[in-house]
Design an enzyme around this catalytic site. Structure first.
Site, mmCIF file in Angstrom:
data_model
loop_
_atom_site.group_PDB
_atom_site.id
_atom_site.type_symbol
_atom_site.label_atom_id
_atom_site.label_comp_id
_atom_site.label_asym_id
_atom_site.label_seq_id
_atom_site.Cartn_x
_atom_site.Cartn_y
_atom_site.Cartn_z
ATOM 1 N N GLU A 98 1.564 -10.982 -4.856
ATOM 2 C CA GLU A 98 2.610 -11.422 -3.909
ATOM 3 C C GLU A 98 1.990 -11.943 -2.609
ATOM 4 O O GLU A 98 2.533 -11.753 -1.522
ATOM 5 C CB GLU A 98 3.533 -10.229 -3.624
ATOM 6 C CG GLU A 98 4.996 -10.589 -3.432
ATOM 7 C CD GLU A 98 5.572 -11.420 -4.540
ATOM 8 O OE1 GLU A 98 5.693 -10.922 -5.661
ATOM 9 O OE2 GLU A 98 5.882 -12.592 -4.282
HETATM 10 C C1 LIG Z 1 -1.542 -7.624 -12.250
HETATM 11 C C2 LIG Z 1 -1.194 -8.940 -11.676
HETATM 12 C C3 LIG Z 1 0.111 -9.417 -11.759
HETATM 13 C C4 LIG Z 1 0.437 -10.672 -11.257
HETATM 14 N N1 LIG Z 1 1.706 -11.166 -11.435
HETATM 15 C C5 LIG Z 1 1.959 -12.470 -11.136
HETATM 16 C C6 LIG Z 1 3.193 -13.102 -11.511
HETATM 17 O O1 LIG Z 1 4.083 -12.470 -12.070
HETATM 18 N N2 LIG Z 1 3.371 -14.425 -11.246
HETATM 19 C C7 LIG Z 1 2.408 -15.173 -10.632
HETATM 20 O O2 LIG Z 1 2.625 -16.358 -10.422
HETATM 21 N N3 LIG Z 1 1.221 -14.609 -10.248
HETATM 22 C C8 LIG Z 1 0.982 -13.289 -10.497
HETATM 23 N N4 LIG Z 1 -0.222 -12.713 -10.151
HETATM 24 C C9 LIG Z 1 -1.194 -13.525 -9.447
HETATM 25 C C10 LIG Z 1 -1.413 -13.092 -8.010
HETATM 26 O O3 LIG Z 1 -0.308 -13.448 -7.220
HETATM 27 C C11 LIG Z 1 -2.729 -13.749 -7.560
HETATM 28 O O4 LIG Z 1 -3.776 -13.049 -8.198
HETATM 29 C C12 LIG Z 1 -2.911 -13.720 -6.055
HETATM 30 O O5 LIG Z 1 -1.979 -14.576 -5.425
HETATM 31 C C13 LIG Z 1 -4.316 -14.161 -5.628
HETATM 32 O O6 LIG Z 1 -4.723 -15.330 -6.277
HETATM 33 P P1 LIG Z 1 -6.136 -15.353 -7.019
HETATM 34 O O7 LIG Z 1 -6.177 -14.186 -7.949
HETATM 35 O O8 LIG Z 1 -6.341 -16.698 -7.597
HETATM 36 O O9 LIG Z 1 -7.189 -15.083 -5.894
HETATM 37 P P2 LIG Z 1 -7.858 -16.203 -4.881
HETATM 38 O O10 LIG Z 1 -6.763 -17.055 -4.385
HETATM 39 O O11 LIG Z 1 -8.969 -16.824 -5.648
HETATM 40 O O12 LIG Z 1 -8.374 -15.262 -3.771
HETATM 41 C C14 LIG Z 1 -9.630 -14.565 -3.825
HETATM 42 C C15 LIG Z 1 -9.904 -13.982 -2.430
HETATM 43 O O13 LIG Z 1 -10.041 -15.046 -1.482
HETATM 44 C C16 LIG Z 1 -9.119 -14.896 -0.418
HETATM 45 N N5 LIG Z 1 -8.628 -16.215 -0.032
HETATM 46 C C17 LIG Z 1 -8.139 -17.185 -0.832
HETATM 47 N N6 LIG Z 1 -7.784 -18.260 -0.096
HETATM 48 C C18 LIG Z 1 -8.026 -17.951 1.182
HETATM 49 C C19 LIG Z 1 -7.845 -18.636 2.419
HETATM 50 N N7 LIG Z 1 -7.287 -19.847 2.491
HETATM 51 N N8 LIG Z 1 -8.227 -18.006 3.553
HETATM 52 C C20 LIG Z 1 -8.748 -16.764 3.511
HETATM 53 N N9 LIG Z 1 -8.947 -16.064 2.379
HETATM 54 C C21 LIG Z 1 -8.574 -16.653 1.231
HETATM 55 C C22 LIG Z 1 -8.010 -14.009 -0.958
HETATM 56 O O14 LIG Z 1 -7.367 -13.269 0.082
HETATM 57 C C23 LIG Z 1 -8.767 -13.106 -1.919
HETATM 58 O O15 LIG Z 1 -9.293 -11.990 -1.247
HETATM 59 C C24 LIG Z 1 -0.560 -11.434 -10.611
HETATM 60 C C25 LIG Z 1 -1.860 -10.950 -10.490
HETATM 61 C C26 LIG Z 1 -2.182 -9.733 -11.027
HETATM 62 C C27 LIG Z 1 -3.604 -9.274 -10.923
#
Ligand SMILES: Cc1cc2nc3c(=O)[nH]c(=O)nc-3n(C[C@H](O)[C@H](O)[C@H](O)COP(=O)(O)OP(=O)(O)OC[C@H]3O[C@@H](n4cnc5c(N)ncnc54)[C@H](O)[C@@H]3O)c2cc1C
Length: 458
Positions: free
Chosen positions: A306
């Site tokens: 989220e």
């Molecule tokens: C169990 C689980 C359930 C989920 N359920 C859903 C769902 O139902 N629907 C859905 O659409 N998604 C879902 N997600 C996805 C979830 O919302 C994303 O994992 C989350 O938004 C982070 O994206 P990412 O994993 O690609 O991490 P990234 O975006 O790759 O982030 C990696 C790290 O970099 C940091 N970061 C990234 N960009 C920036 C920036 N611009 N500035 C500073 N720091 C940054 C982040 O804070 C994080 O610490 C789920 C994930 C999990 C693990």
């Protein structure tokens, strides 16, 4: 349901809302793709117009309850791009993609071209199926555009405040659950004795000052996050329902400021409390039978999904603080100052003394706010280096303020829990809240060292 209610057509609402509300059908949100997590502007799923609908192709990952057989149908809310869409986040549209197509009379028709192709293996929340979803492997999943093209992200954001608050509640809930388990265990696990007691006596561990500290720490986190969640929820309701439109707008600005804190600060406290709960159980906490290891694993997702807590901190700083020039934050700090005055004026010395703890941290929050406002857009990298400590500082002070307010209210009303409430607030003020002073230092003088080493050398 909320997104559909606000942005769906009459026909879409008629088809999907009633079975969703009744719980016969469930819903999902399909945002994330392998290359598009926090950066949703990078998403690639495509939607080609075809008559009265669109055909979607692409892959989504990490989709909560992406597939299961516990409901008759699943209504996927999918973000995708139309063929002529602009690049980035301005070119994203929202589609309804049902697992089973719905006939004109509301009965279920053919299986749509969307399926879960894998389940993720996770650290926690094992009861929640997290799916990799494939759209259009057999030509295209039938989807229906919600609202206008290219406004999908904006539509998703209309339900984001509620969704983020709900994840904040997960942080609170797990803190409370961990506290209840730790309290019960500490009352029956017999080990050692306390200073001044009969050396031969053996006592439950909750007599040890260090365990009492840990239990109080958990209880204070739990109560402070509960106060914050209720405050945010009440503000959300007032933003929607207050009869006066100017008041509604002010409450909306306030809740927009509060939500990133309610989400991130509460979920981080949930992890801390769950970890303390494991510690109170000693070795038994690391062993699966007690169940508290599960709380710790389950708690860890809430700061990630989220919108990660890092993204919440950026949102707080960039979109909420800087965008209105600090107006809403200043209003909130002014409201806290009113409570500070009430504490100072209280006749009970035990209440009065709470002001001594709150006052310097309120000054720390005001100082950090002015510092970040001054850096502003011109030095945004330095400001962003302090975004997470700023969110923590704000959360800590909000927690202290709300606990103080509820302590005053409990005493005014002669509530039977007033003495316990005071004790928890005193603990919070003396043990948790002083961390705010250190956070001000990190925000105001930490940025240069955050940014000194090139990232590849850290
Ligand atoms: C169990 C689980 C359930 C989920 N359920 C859903 C769902 O139902 N629907 C859905 O659409 N998604 C879902 N997600 C996805 C979830 O919302 C994303 O994992 C989350 O938004 C982070 O994206 P990412 O994993 O690609 O991490 P990234 O975006 O790759 O982030 C990696 C790290 O970099 C940091 N970061 C990234 N960009 C920036 C920036 N611009 N500035 C500073 N720091 C940054 C982040 O804070 C994080 O610490 C789920 C994930 C999990 C693990």
């Amino acid at each position: 349901m909320e997104a559909l209610q606000i942005h769906g057509s009459e026909a879409q609402k008629k088809t999907y809302l009633a079975p969703l509300i009744a719980g016969r059908w469930t819903g999902t949100m399909n945002l994330t793709e392998p290359q598009a997590g926090s950066d949703l502007g990078a998403l690639k799923t495509r939607a080609e117009p075809k008559g009265d609908h669109h055909l979607l192709t692409g892959q989504k990952i990490f989709i909560t309850y992406g597939d299961h057989e516990m409901a008759e149908n699943i209504v996927h809310f999918v973000l995708a791009r139309l063929p002529d869409a602009p690049n980035g986040s301005k070119g994203i549209s929202l589609f309804i993609v049902p697992k089973f197509l719905v006939n004109a009379d509301g009965s279920l028709g053919a299986r749509n071209d969307v399926k879960a192709v894998a389940l993720e293996h996770k650290l926690g929340i094992h009861a929640s199926p997290t799916c990799v979803m494939a759209y259009g492997d057999e030509g295209g999943a039938v989807g229906y555009l919600v609202g206008e093209p290219n406004r999908g992200l904006e539509y998703m954001f209309t339900m984001m405040n509620n969704a983020r608050l709900a994840v904040g509640v997960q942080g609170l809930a797990i803190a409370e659950r961990a506290l209840q388990a730790a309290r019960a265990y500490a009352g029956q696990r017999v080990q050692g004795t306390t200073p001044g007691n009969d050396p031969a006596a053996r006592l439950p561990i909750h007599h040890h000052p260090d365990i009492r500290r840990s239990l109080m720490a958990m209880r204070a986190w739990s109560e402070a996050t509960r106060c914050l969640i209720y405050f945010a929820a009440g503000t959300l309701d007032r933003a929607k329902r207050h009869p006066d439109s100017t008041e509604r707008a002010d409450y909306q600005a306030l809740v927009d400021l509060l939500i990133p804190i309610a989400k991130a600060w509460s979920t981080d406290r949930g992890v801390t409390a769950a970890s303390l709960g494991v510690q109170i159980h000693g070795g038994a906490g690391f062993i699966e039978e007690t169940g508290v290891a599960q709380f710790y694993r389950d708690a860890r997702i809430a700061p990630i999904y989220e919108g990660t807590n890092g993204i919440q901190a950026i949102d707080l700083l960039g979109r909420k603080l800087l965008r209105d020039g600090g107006r809403t934050a200043h209003g909130l700090i002014a409201a806290m100052t009113v409570t500070l005055k009430a504490l100072k004026a209280n006749s009970d010395p035990e209440v009065k003394i709470l002001a001594n703890h709150l006052e310097p941290t309120l000054t720390a929050l005001a100082n950090a706010t002015e510092y970040l406002l001054k850096l502003g857009e011109a030095e945004i990298a330095r400001a962003l280096a302090g975004a997470s400590p700023y969110l923590d500082l704000f959360g800590l002070v909000l927690g202290g303020w709300l606990l103080a307010k509820s302590t005053l209210a409990a005493r005014d009303r002669g509530d039977p829990i007033r003495d316990e409430k005071l004790a928890v607030t005193q603990f919070y003020m003396a043990n948790h809240l002083p961390q705010a002073l250190a956070l001000e230092i990190a925000i105001v003088s930490g940025a240069d060292s955050v940014l000194k080493l090139p990232p590849e050398r850290i």
